[in-house]
Design a protein around this motif. Structure first.
Motif, mmCIF file in Angstrom:
data_model
loop_
_atom_site.group_PDB
_atom_site.id
_atom_site.type_symbol
_atom_site.label_atom_id
_atom_site.label_comp_id
_atom_site.label_asym_id
_atom_site.label_seq_id
_atom_site.Cartn_x
_atom_site.Cartn_y
_atom_site.Cartn_z
ATOM 1 N N THR A 8 -7.987 18.515 31.656
ATOM 2 C CA THR A 8 -9.098 17.687 31.193
ATOM 3 C C THR A 8 -10.473 18.117 31.904
ATOM 4 O O THR A 8 -11.342 17.596 31.128
ATOM 5 N N SER A 26 -11.345 20.854 24.203
ATOM 6 C CA SER A 26 -10.076 20.065 24.072
ATOM 7 C C SER A 26 -9.405 19.991 22.687
ATOM 8 O O SER A 26 -8.140 20.017 22.654
ATOM 9 N N ARG A 27 -9.918 20.142 21.835
ATOM 10 C CA ARG A 27 -9.419 19.966 20.227
ATOM 11 C C ARG A 27 -8.420 21.355 20.003
ATOM 12 O O ARG A 27 -7.507 21.490 19.450
ATOM 13 N N ASP A 28 -8.994 22.458 20.652
ATOM 14 C CA ASP A 28 -8.262 23.922 20.755
ATOM 15 C C ASP A 28 -7.429 24.216 21.638
ATOM 16 O O ASP A 28 -6.571 25.137 21.749
ATOM 17 N N ASN A 29 -7.099 23.371 22.614
ATOM 18 C CA ASN A 29 -6.382 23.416 23.893
ATOM 19 C C ASN A 29 -5.071 23.046 23.591
ATOM 20 O O ASN A 29 -4.633 21.874 23.264
ATOM 21 N N VAL A 30 -4.105 24.070 23.720
ATOM 22 C CA VAL A 30 -2.642 23.795 23.279
ATOM 23 C C VAL A 30 -2.032 22.970 24.310
ATOM 24 O O VAL A 30 -0.613 22.401 23.911
ATOM 25 N N LEU A 79 -3.598 20.427 26.041
ATOM 26 C CA LEU A 79 -4.016 19.013 25.896
ATOM 27 C C LEU A 79 -3.336 18.241 24.762
ATOM 28 O O LEU A 79 -3.170 16.999 24.612
ATOM 29 N N ASN A 80 -3.145 19.261 23.811
ATOM 30 C CA ASN A 80 -2.301 18.390 22.733
ATOM 31 C C ASN A 80 -0.915 18.191 22.656
ATOM 32 O O ASN A 80 -0.425 17.771 21.680
ATOM 33 N N LYS A 81 -0.445 18.549 23.842
ATOM 34 C CA LYS A 81 1.125 18.198 24.015
ATOM 35 C C LYS A 81 1.556 16.787 24.123
ATOM 36 O O LYS A 81 0.489 16.212 25.010
ATOM 37 N N ILE A 82 2.364 16.197 23.693
ATOM 38 C CA ILE A 82 2.628 14.631 23.938
ATOM 39 C C ILE A 82 3.077 14.490 25.260
ATOM 40 O O ILE A 82 2.986 13.306 25.860
ATOM 41 N N TYR A 93 1.736 15.989 27.961
ATOM 42 C CA TYR A 93 0.770 16.657 28.648
ATOM 43 C C TYR A 93 0.762 15.948 30.450
ATOM 44 O O TYR A 93 0.842 16.768 31.316
ATOM 45 N N GLY A 120 1.969 18.859 31.847
ATOM 46 C CA GLY A 120 0.831 19.857 31.589
ATOM 47 C C GLY A 120 0.550 21.084 32.646
ATOM 48 O O GLY A 120 0.141 22.186 31.994
#
Length: 291
Positions: free
Chosen positions: A190, A195-199, A201-204, A206, A210
């Motif tokens: 974080t 953040s939108r491209d971060n593989v 942070l986008n994991k459920i 995280y 993470g």
């Protein structure tokens, strides 16, 4: 664990329990301050049993402590990464921290046949400004391997960690260039941009995994690109090829405190006035060497 402990004593009358923590701060200071300090304590102090308390999603960092003897802090403090600052959690004052410390000790007493005086607690000073701890009171070890799987197409790739130690404007310029010219994977926590491209942070999962994912992506990467920061130190610690730029690069190069014997680095000195194109020229040379 007994094989690792050359201080183990059989005499219960002389029982000594080493308790380390609790740690409520951020990952940077856990990586570079608390974890190596805890590791040093295991060698510097004679003990019969050892306990440690830290964030529930970072327990895997402590392979030198029996898993059952790691007591996590309250989960809400671990989830709230934005308020982890230095050695503290900004929503926890010193009085509250003393209560958490007492709870840690009480849990040890519940498990062990011992007195309070048998427990020797060590923790980092709970202050907003992090006091320096001597390098002679730290032992840095590589973070142990984790077993989480990452997508096959993300292995052997260049990973880009957009640390907030660099300005968003300059980092966006560098990111666009590397995106247009190479296949990269953006990872981070974080405290990184994009953040939108971060593989990660986008994991459920995280929160739960993470940090394990980040370690695994670094382990499987062909190379790491990031602004000079503790991410550079982490790549060095894991013996990965790394390119970084920023102020005071000496501590991450050969002989520096955060180099950890890594020879596969390209670290250049820059300041806020350095043109992004100068960084790109060095970055391109680094990528060509590791390809």
């Amino acid at each position: 664990m007994e094989g690792k402990c050359n201080h183990y004593r059989q005499n219960r009358k002389d029982m000594k329990i080493l308790a380390i923590g609790p740690f409520l701060g951020d990952f940077e200071n856990e990586l570079l301050q608390f974890r190596p300090y805890a590791r040093w304590l295991t060698e510097a102090i004679k003990w019969d049993k050892i306990y440690l308390s830290t964030h529930v999603n970072r327990l895997f960092l402590y392979d030198f402590v029996p898993e059952e003897n790691i007591i996590p802090v309250y989960q809400q403090f671990s989830r709230d990464e934005k308020n982890q600052k230095g050695y503290i959690h900004r929503k926890i004052n010193k009085k509250d921290y003393r209560l958490i410390l007492k709870n840690f000790k009480d849990k040890i007493l519940e498990r062990e046949n011992c007195n309070r005086k048998d427990i020797e607690i060590h923790n980092l000073s709970y202050t907003k400004t992090s006091p320096p701890y001597s390098v002679y009171n730290k032992i840095f070890d590589k973070i142990p391997d984790v077993t989480l799987k990452i997508p096959k197409e993300h292995e052997d790739q260049i990973i880009f960690i957009p640390a907030k130690t660099e300005s968003l404007e300059k980092l966006a310029y560098l990111y666009r260039w590397v995106q247009e010219n190479y296949d990269i994977v953006v990872v981070g926590s974080t405290d990184t941009w994009f953040s939108r491209d971060n593989v990660i942070l986008n994991k459920i999962d995280y929160f739960e995994n993470g940090w394990k994912y980040i370690i695994q992506y670094i382990a499987k990467a062909r190379g790491v690109i990031c602004p000079l920061s503790y991410w550079t130190g982490l790549a060095n610690m894991q013996s990965k090829s790394v390119f970084s730029w920023g102020d005071s690069p000496g501590q991450y190069r050969t002989g520096g405190i955060y180099n950890f014997g890594n020879k596969n680095f390209s670290i250049i000195p820059t300041d806020q006035d350095t043109s992004p194109d100068i960084i790109i020229n060095s970055m391109e040379n680094f990528i060509k060497e590791i390809k």
